[in-house]
Write a protein that holds these residues in place. Structure first.
Motif, PDB file in Angstrom:
ATOM      1  N   ALA A 190       1.012  -1.166   0.060  1.00  0.00           N
ATOM      2  CA  ALA A 190       0.104   0.054  -0.086  1.00  0.00           C
ATOM      3  C   ALA A 190       0.777   1.204  -0.048  1.00  0.00           C
ATOM      4  O   ALA A 190       0.273   2.388  -0.442  1.00  0.00           O
ATOM      5  N   GLU A 191       2.127   1.251   0.652  1.00  0.00           N
ATOM      6  CA  GLU A 191       2.847   2.343   0.434  1.00  0.00           C
ATOM      7  C   GLU A 191       3.867   2.475  -0.770  1.00  0.00           C
ATOM      8  O   GLU A 191       4.559   3.505  -0.708  1.00  0.00           O
ATOM      9  N   GLY A 192       3.655   1.569  -1.712  1.00  0.00           N
ATOM     10  CA  GLY A 192       4.148   1.898  -3.235  1.00  0.00           C
ATOM     11  C   GLY A 192       5.680   1.184  -2.860  1.00  0.00           C
ATOM     12  O   GLY A 192       6.545   1.098  -3.979  1.00  0.00           O
ATOM     13  N   GLU A 193       5.943   0.497  -1.831  1.00  0.00           N
ATOM     14  CA  GLU A 193       7.267  -0.326  -1.900  1.00  0.00           C
ATOM     15  C   GLU A 193       7.077  -1.592  -2.528  1.00  0.00           C
ATOM     16  O   GLU A 193       6.305  -2.537  -2.384  1.00  0.00           O
ATOM     17  N   VAL A 194       8.356  -1.876  -3.089  1.00  0.00           N
ATOM     18  CA  VAL A 194       8.155  -3.204  -4.061  1.00  0.00           C
ATOM     19  C   VAL A 194       8.707  -4.357  -3.150  1.00  0.00           C
ATOM     20  O   VAL A 194       9.604  -4.284  -2.221  1.00  0.00           O
ATOM     21  N   ILE A 195       7.699  -5.242  -3.058  1.00  0.00           N
ATOM     22  CA  ILE A 195       7.722  -6.785  -2.412  1.00  0.00           C
ATOM     23  C   ILE A 195       8.157  -7.672  -3.094  1.00  0.00           C
ATOM     24  O   ILE A 195       8.681  -8.730  -2.571  1.00  0.00           O
ATOM     25  N   GLY A 196       8.064  -7.466  -4.485  1.00  0.00           N
ATOM     26  CA  GLY A 196       8.349  -8.825  -5.327  1.00  0.00           C
ATOM     27  C   GLY A 196       8.048  -8.258  -6.851  1.00  0.00           C
ATOM     28  O   GLY A 196       7.605  -7.378  -7.311  1.00  0.00           O
ATOM     29  N   ILE A 197       8.289  -9.223  -7.660  1.00  0.00           N
ATOM     30  CA  ILE A 197       8.103  -9.307  -9.142  1.00  0.00           C
ATOM     31  C   ILE A 197       7.574 -10.372  -9.720  1.00  0.00           C
ATOM     32  O   ILE A 197       7.835 -11.675  -9.054  1.00  0.00           O
ATOM     33  N   PHE A 198       6.820 -10.402 -10.846  1.00  0.00           N
ATOM     34  CA  PHE A 198       6.372 -11.759 -11.456  1.00  0.00           C
ATOM     35  C   PHE A 198       6.675 -11.505 -12.754  1.00  0.00           C
ATOM     36  O   PHE A 198       6.195 -10.472 -13.447  1.00  0.00           O
ATOM     37  N   THR A 199       7.219 -12.560 -13.510  1.00  0.00           N
ATOM     38  CA  THR A 199       7.666 -12.161 -15.018  1.00  0.00           C
ATOM     39  C   THR A 199       7.104 -13.335 -15.839  1.00  0.00           C
ATOM     40  O   THR A 199       6.419 -14.276 -15.202  1.00  0.00           O
ATOM     41  N   ASP A 200       7.558 -13.433 -17.134  1.00  0.00           N
ATOM     42  CA  ASP A 200       7.120 -14.507 -17.954  1.00  0.00           C
ATOM     43  C   ASP A 200       7.470 -15.758 -17.371  1.00  0.00           C
ATOM     44  O   ASP A 200       6.681 -16.772 -17.519  1.00  0.00           O
ATOM     45  N   GLY A 201       8.707 -15.793 -16.954  1.00  0.00           N
ATOM     46  CA  GLY A 201       9.169 -17.096 -16.381  1.00  0.00           C
ATOM     47  C   GLY A 201       8.526 -17.508 -15.284  1.00  0.00           C
ATOM     48  O   GLY A 201       8.168 -18.877 -15.177  1.00  0.00           O
ATOM     49  N   ASP A 202       7.955 -16.536 -14.278  1.00  0.00           N
ATOM     50  CA  ASP A 202       7.182 -17.166 -13.325  1.00  0.00           C
ATOM     51  C   ASP A 202       5.803 -17.703 -14.060  1.00  0.00           C
ATOM     52  O   ASP A 202       5.510 -18.432 -12.930  1.00  0.00           O
ATOM     53  N   LEU A 203       5.403 -16.940 -14.778  1.00  0.00           N
ATOM     54  CA  LEU A 203       4.204 -17.404 -15.250  1.00  0.00           C
ATOM     55  C   LEU A 203       4.302 -19.179 -15.719  1.00  0.00           C
ATOM     56  O   LEU A 203       3.444 -19.793 -15.592  1.00  0.00           O
ATOM     57  N   ARG A 204       5.324 -19.158 -16.518  1.00  0.00           N
ATOM     58  CA  ARG A 204       5.583 -20.614 -17.219  1.00  0.00           C
ATOM     59  C   ARG A 204       5.521 -21.496 -16.108  1.00  0.00           C
ATOM     60  O   ARG A 204       4.818 -22.715 -15.936  1.00  0.00           O
ATOM     61  N   ARG A 205       6.257 -21.243 -14.891  1.00  0.00           N
ATOM     62  CA  ARG A 205       6.522 -22.112 -13.648  1.00  0.00           C
ATOM     63  C   ARG A 205       5.005 -22.332 -12.920  1.00  0.00           C
ATOM     64  O   ARG A 205       4.641 -23.536 -12.514  1.00  0.00           O
ATOM     65  N   ALA A 206       4.360 -21.155 -12.742  1.00  0.00           N
ATOM     66  CA  ALA A 206       2.953 -21.329 -12.398  1.00  0.00           C
ATOM     67  C   ALA A 206       1.978 -22.292 -13.130  1.00  0.00           C
ATOM     68  O   ALA A 206       1.423 -23.101 -12.563  1.00  0.00           O
TER      69      ALA A 206
END
Length: 323
Positions: free
Chosen positions: A239-255
């Motif tokens: 909510a404060e705009g701080e980055v807590i993670g990233i989701f990439t095309d590679g993460d999508l394939r694994r999911a």
């Protein structure tokens, strides 16, 4: 001639010219240091003159000096006696190149240079020449022989002059504390300039073009955000705009391989936490090094408090000519 003959002659030229440069080492002495001090103390600009092949070397030396922190330009001696001498002002230092030291067009200018009170650095292959005797300091670049089998075409002699000129320029560069960023500022159109001047802020996607979702966003919603922004990833911010993670095309394939429900699964469950981050004031070249080191294709950009400000991918660096 056979291929071996061409190679033999080519190697002989390189050996001759290498020997000519090696012979200069003991001549980098008190006179060399004096020349450096004259150039370093110059209140105007460095004017480099030379005729023929020496003129080409003189032009290169002027360009090297100018691009490494010593303002310099080339003046053709033949044109100088027809008006271009007015380009030389009393605060300038003159460097004159002549293998013989008796080049008529240069020697005609010597009384005028002396009348103006300019310091004169002579680079010649003849310590007993008129030019050497007239100069404030003389740098001897004499060679045993030319690489030309006829002994006529300036080859080893011009190489020696070129090397001595480079030695002057680089000694001055170091004495001035000239940095890679200073060099880049004088080469803004070149590849090196782009690598050393461009910052992440100049290239990154910012504001509404930066993909971002909240931790509770369903995976399907994150995919829509990635598609809209077209960067192949999305930041996950609190909510404060701080980055807590990233989701990439590679993460999508694994999911998808794990059969995850894209409509029910929150992005927080499948994101990569604590991703590699950069700040917008870093050099673009640093971003490239970070991507290459960790084998990633994109970076999230944050402020000093870890809040998302932008995103950068490898294609951005490629388009900018950084890689």
């Amino acid at each position: 001639m056979k291929d071996t003959d061409f190679c033999r002659l080519g190697r002989a030229v390189l050996e001759t010219e290498a020997a000519a440069i090696t012979a200069l080492l003991p001549r980098v002495d008190h006179d060399f240091a004096t020349a450096c001090r004259l150039l370093l103390d110059c209140q105007g600009r460095v004017v480099v003159i030379g005729m023929g092949k020496s003129g080409h070397v003189a032009g290169k030396l002027a360009a090297t000096l100018a691009s490494t922190g010593t303002p310099a330009f080339f003046v053709h001696p033949g044109e100088a006696s027809h008006g271009d001498l007015g380009m030389i002002t009393p605060g300038d230092v003159v460097i004159a190149l002549s293998n013989s030291g008796e080049t008529e067009e240069i020697n005609q200018l010597l009384p005028l240079i002396k009348r103006l009170g300019n310091a004169l650095v002579a680079i010649t292959g003849n310590p007993d020449s008129t030019l050497a005797a007239t100069a404030s300091v003389h740098l001897n670049v004499a060679v045993d022989r030319e690489a030309c089998p006829l002994g006529l075409a300036p080859t080893a002699s011009t190489t020696a002059s070129l090397a001595m000129g480079d030695a002057l320029a680089i000694a001055l560069l170091d004495a001035r504390g000239f940095t890679s960023e200073d060099f880049a500022r004088s080469h803004p159109g070149g590849r090196l300039g782009r690598r050393l001047l461009l910052r992440i802020a100049d290239l990154m996607h910012a504001d509404d073009t930066t993909p971002r979702v909240s931790p509770d966003t369903p995976l399907a919603g994150a995919l829509l955000e990635m598609t809209r922004k077209g960067l192949g990833m999305t930041a996950v911010c609190n909510a404060e705009g701080e980055v807590i993670g990233i989701f990439t095309d590679g993460d999508l394939r694994r999911a998808l391989d794990e059969g995850i429900d894209v409509h029910e699964t929150p992005i927080e469950a499948v994101m990569t936490p604590n991703p590699r981050l950069a700040t917008q004031d870093q050099l673009a070249a640093e971003a490239l090094a970070l991507m290459e080191r960790h084998s990633i294709n994109a970076l999230l950009v944050t402020d000093t408090h870890g809040r998302l400000t932008g995103a950068l991918n490898m294609h951005d660096l490629l388009r900018a000519g950084v890689m």
